[in-house]
Design an enzyme around this catalytic site. Structure first.
Site, short mmCIF file in Angstrom:
data_model
loop_
_atom_site.label_atom_id
_atom_site.label_comp_id
_atom_site.label_asym_id
_atom_site.label_seq_id
_atom_site.Cartn_x
_atom_site.Cartn_y
_atom_site.Cartn_z
N ARG A 103 42.63 29.33 41.24
CA ARG A 103 43.03 28.55 39.88
C ARG A 103 42.46 29.64 38.74
O ARG A 103 41.94 29.33 37.71
CB ARG A 103 41.50 27.55 39.74
CG ARG A 103 40.13 27.91 40.34
CD ARG A 103 39.20 27.01 39.67
NE ARG A 103 37.98 27.32 40.03
CZ ARG A 103 36.83 26.42 39.87
NH1 ARG A 103 37.16 25.45 39.17
NH2 ARG A 103 35.77 27.03 40.30
N LYS A 122 41.14 30.37 33.71
CA LYS A 122 40.39 29.94 34.90
C LYS A 122 40.49 28.29 34.36
O LYS A 122 39.88 27.97 33.59
CB LYS A 122 38.97 30.46 34.89
CG LYS A 122 38.37 30.05 36.10
CD LYS A 122 37.08 30.71 36.46
CE LYS A 122 36.54 30.19 37.53
NZ LYS A 122 35.06 30.87 37.99
N ASP A 134 42.84 21.94 43.46
CA ASP A 134 43.90 21.40 42.47
C ASP A 134 43.93 22.48 41.41
O ASP A 134 44.98 22.38 40.26
CB ASP A 134 43.11 20.23 41.81
CG ASP A 134 42.08 20.40 41.36
OD1 ASP A 134 41.48 21.48 41.23
OD2 ASP A 134 41.20 19.55 40.91
N GLY A 135 43.46 23.93 41.45
CA GLY A 135 43.52 24.57 40.39
C GLY A 135 42.90 24.73 39.16
O GLY A 135 43.13 25.18 38.27
N ARG A 192 39.06 34.28 30.55
CA ARG A 192 38.06 35.45 30.77
C ARG A 192 38.92 36.65 30.60
O ARG A 192 40.11 36.84 30.56
CB ARG A 192 37.89 35.35 32.36
CG ARG A 192 37.06 34.04 32.74
CD ARG A 192 36.56 33.98 34.06
NE ARG A 192 37.44 34.43 35.20
CZ ARG A 192 36.94 34.40 36.40
NH1 ARG A 192 35.67 34.29 36.72
NH2 ARG A 192 37.77 34.87 37.44
N ARG A 199 38.92 42.81 43.08
CA ARG A 199 37.64 42.57 43.73
C ARG A 199 37.77 43.31 44.95
O ARG A 199 38.68 43.72 45.51
CB ARG A 199 37.47 41.09 43.96
CG ARG A 199 37.62 40.32 42.88
CD ARG A 199 38.41 38.81 43.19
NE ARG A 199 38.68 38.32 41.80
CZ ARG A 199 37.92 37.30 41.41
NH1 ARG A 199 36.68 36.84 42.07
NH2 ARG A 199 38.23 36.54 40.09
N ASP A 269 34.78 38.24 47.70
CA ASP A 269 35.72 37.86 46.73
C ASP A 269 35.28 37.70 45.49
O ASP A 269 36.01 37.42 44.55
CB ASP A 269 36.72 36.65 47.41
CG ASP A 269 35.66 35.44 47.58
OD1 ASP A 269 34.83 35.64 48.50
OD2 ASP A 269 35.72 34.52 46.97
N ASN A 270 34.00 37.78 45.35
CA ASN A 270 33.17 37.62 44.22
C ASN A 270 32.56 38.81 43.74
O ASN A 270 31.47 39.19 42.99
CB ASN A 270 32.10 36.53 44.00
CG ASN A 270 32.98 35.02 44.21
OD1 ASN A 270 34.05 35.10 43.84
ND2 ASN A 270 32.00 34.31 44.71
N ASP A 279 32.52 35.63 38.39
CA ASP A 279 32.43 34.23 39.14
C ASP A 279 31.23 33.72 38.95
O ASP A 279 30.55 33.66 39.95
CB ASP A 279 32.87 34.20 40.35
CG ASP A 279 34.58 34.41 40.26
OD1 ASP A 279 35.44 34.62 39.38
OD2 ASP A 279 35.22 34.22 41.50
P1 AMP Z 1 34.61 30.32 44.16
O1 AMP Z 1 33.64 30.26 45.38
O2 AMP Z 1 34.51 29.90 43.16
O3 AMP Z 1 34.74 31.96 44.06
O4 AMP Z 1 35.90 30.27 44.83
C1 AMP Z 1 36.38 30.70 46.28
C2 AMP Z 1 37.92 30.60 46.42
O5 AMP Z 1 38.27 29.09 46.21
C3 AMP Z 1 39.02 31.33 45.60
O6 AMP Z 1 40.01 31.75 46.27
C4 AMP Z 1 39.16 30.50 44.41
O7 AMP Z 1 40.16 30.78 43.74
C5 AMP Z 1 39.39 28.98 45.39
N1 AMP Z 1 39.16 27.84 44.51
C6 AMP Z 1 37.91 27.51 44.11
N2 AMP Z 1 37.93 26.19 43.35
C7 AMP Z 1 39.39 25.92 43.43
C8 AMP Z 1 39.99 24.88 42.92
N3 AMP Z 1 39.64 24.09 42.03
N4 AMP Z 1 41.40 24.89 42.98
C9 AMP Z 1 41.96 25.83 43.70
N5 AMP Z 1 41.23 26.88 44.33
C10 AMP Z 1 40.04 27.17 44.24
MG MG Z 2 35.46 33.30 43.41
#
Ligand code: AMP
Ligand code: MG
Length: 520
Positions: A103, A122, A134-135, A192, A199, A269-270, A279
């Protein structure tokens, strides 16, 4: 608004060969071309004037329709070719495969005063990396990200920045506690900004797929663009690169420990390759000092990412990056030396930081012992970390018996302070006073130095929640006030003294204040 746009990332690295925006595995590519979703009613809620200055966007420009159109994804500038990045990651200790910008959409890479920056939306809709998501992003999590990124910057802690906060006018369905109670929330987008959003996971995905040519391309690009002093690509340069990432990540996490910031989701990934805090999800700030505390309910059982474990988790993540870079370096022992050095450096820098928080500028055994003893007492009595250190700056070394009174306001349950605990505190204050006298510490200078590293104002979860509740009702005054007060976190700011307060009791078990999940 004049932005100097470049296409260095997308010109240097391979694009996804498919153009369709459907969730899938994307191989042999560093990114996919994606367009943001057009919001139905974009409304600007806040702009970071301090970041506008850095990017040379004027006051008038940042309130113009053109700006709002841009940072809401409504209308981009003609030269922009937006894209989302492909990355993988280890989540909670396990390899999770491809993740990617599910997203996040990079609007453009720009150059300001020869420095590279990437502008990223974002919450602007689906990408090939959205998996089942849903992005989109909701207002509450966007306010949290917006305020905290800027607060961290003003604390002097490496971080990605936030330029703007908009609501989209669209509704987003979320189940904040994952307990089967979804509801519609307001959609929002944060723009952002960081020198790069690369990363650890961007390297890991190529290594996991044994795509060594692209692993090399990405590493070479990163060196050339963001680690210019390390020289031309070579095994030595790659090792130096890993050493630098390790040092920067250590600095970042020591800063977190200093101010009591708990990230909450330190998956690879963070982890920014530049050692930036990135993040902002279910993060939090220590209120009662507790090494075992995490704000993230998703991690409530394991407590993998609890406050006291953060430095060790950075090291764990660095091991994953070392594994990913290994094919380019092929020298296990050299990589291990860097990781061992992280441990040693951590011991030392963490010790120095804790001594400095007490106004003790020397890294001696006596000072370290004082800091270690304090750590145990702080845990034994529910003591607000931020308030405690700030009050301690007024400690009179000639009156150690007044110590407890001085810091009284920092205790959550003063009545729980029984005699044995009072004894422990008094003994500690005596030792502290002896140490200050023996090193001839000057009170005024000590106070100045302590207050320059122990913040007075941090973004406690309940504060963010008040801003969220008000903004949800259309009142942006709390958001604006917090943004303002957090611009000068080390200054007294008597006007904002009300934010120098312990978490109120109503917030102890409230959703959004003590309990947060990854739902955002
Ligand atoms: P995060 O835990 O927020 O760092 O997210 C982990 C992964 O999930 C990343 O690849 C994000 O892009 C993906 N992600 C988190 N929330 C959403 C969302 N609402 N729609 C699509 N991808 C998401
Ligand atoms: Mg993340």
């Amino acid at each position: 608004m004049k932005l100097t746009i470049n296409h260095h990332f997308t010109d240097s690295l391979p694009a996804d060969s498919l153009q369709e925006n459907t969730p899938r595995q994307v191989y042999q590519a560093a990114y996919s071309w994606v367009l943001p979703k057009k919001p139905s009613n974009p409304t600007l809620l806040h702009v970071s004037d301090s970041l506008c200055q850095v990017l040379k966007i004027s006051k008038e420009e940042c309130h113009s329709k053109k700006f709002v159109d841009l940072v809401s994804g409504t209308q981009l500038l003609p030269e922009m070719k937006p894209y989302s990045m492909c990355y993988g990651g280890h989540q909670f200790g396990n390899w999770a495969g491809q993740l990617g910008d599910g997203r996040a959409i990079n609007l453009a890479d720009i150059t300001v005063d020869k420095q590279p920056w990437t502008m990223q939306l974002k919450g602007a809709g689906k990408t090939p990396y959205s998996r089942s998501g849903d992005g989109l992003a909701v207002l509450r999590s966007s306010i949290r990200e917006y305020l905290c990124s800027e607060a961290m910057f003003h604390l002097g802690i490496p971080t990605t920045r936030a330029l703007s906060l908009v609501t989209t006018g669209d509704k987003v369905l979320r189940d904040p506690l994952y307990d089967g109670n979804p509801s519609y929330e307001k959609g929002a987008i944060v723009c952002r900004v960081a020198p790069t959003f690369i990363r650890f996971g961007n390297f890991e995905i190529f290594a996991a797929r044994n795509d060594i040519p692209n692993l090399k391309k990405l590493t070479d690009f990163t060196l050339k663009t963001h680690f210019k002093t390390l020289g031309k690509p070579s095994k030595e340069a790659y090792l130096h690169f890993f050493r630098t990432v390790s040092e920067r990540s250590l600095k970042m996490v020591i800063d977190w420990q200093r101010v009591g910031f708990v990230h909450g989701v330190m998956n690879t990934d963070n982890m920014s390759i530049l050692g930036l805090t990135i993040d902002y999800g279910p993060y939090g700030w220590l209120e009662g000092y507790d090494l075992n505390w995490t704000p993230n309910t998703t991690d409530g059982q394991m407590k993998r990412y609890a406050y006291g474990r953060q430095p060790e988790m950075v090291l764990w993540n660095l091991y994953q990056l070392a594994n990913a870079l290994y094919p380019l370096i092929e020298e296990t022992s050299a990589l291990e030396d860097i990781l061992t050095n992280y441990r040693d450096q951590y011991e030392q820098q963490n010790g120095i930081m804790h001594c400095q928080k007490l106004g003790l500028n020397h890294y001696t055994n006596e000072n370290l012992q004082l800091a270690a003893d304090l750590n145990l007492i702080l845990q034994a009595t529910e003591t607000d970390m931020t308030i405690f250190y700030r009050l301690l700056a007024d400690f009179d070394e000639h009156s150690p018996h007044k110590g407890l009174d001085l810091i009284h306001k920092a205790f959550y349950q003063p009545s729980a302070l029984n005699l044995p605990l009072k004894d422990r505190w008094n003994t500690w204050f005596k030792q502290y006073s002896q140490q200050l006298i023996s090193i001839n510490s000057k009170p005024t200078e000590r106070k100045r130095q302590m207050n320059s590293i122990n913040p007075k104002y941090v973004l406690r979860n309940y504060m963010a929640q008040l801003a969220i509740d008000a903004a949800d009702q259309g009142d942006l005054s709390v958001l604006d006030e917090l943004y303002t007060v957090l611009k000068k976190p080390y200054e007294e700011q008597p006007k904002y003294e009300k934010w120098f307060a312990k978490r109120p009791e109503w917030a102890r078990h409230k959703v959004g204040c003590s309990m947060l999940s990854c739902s955002s």
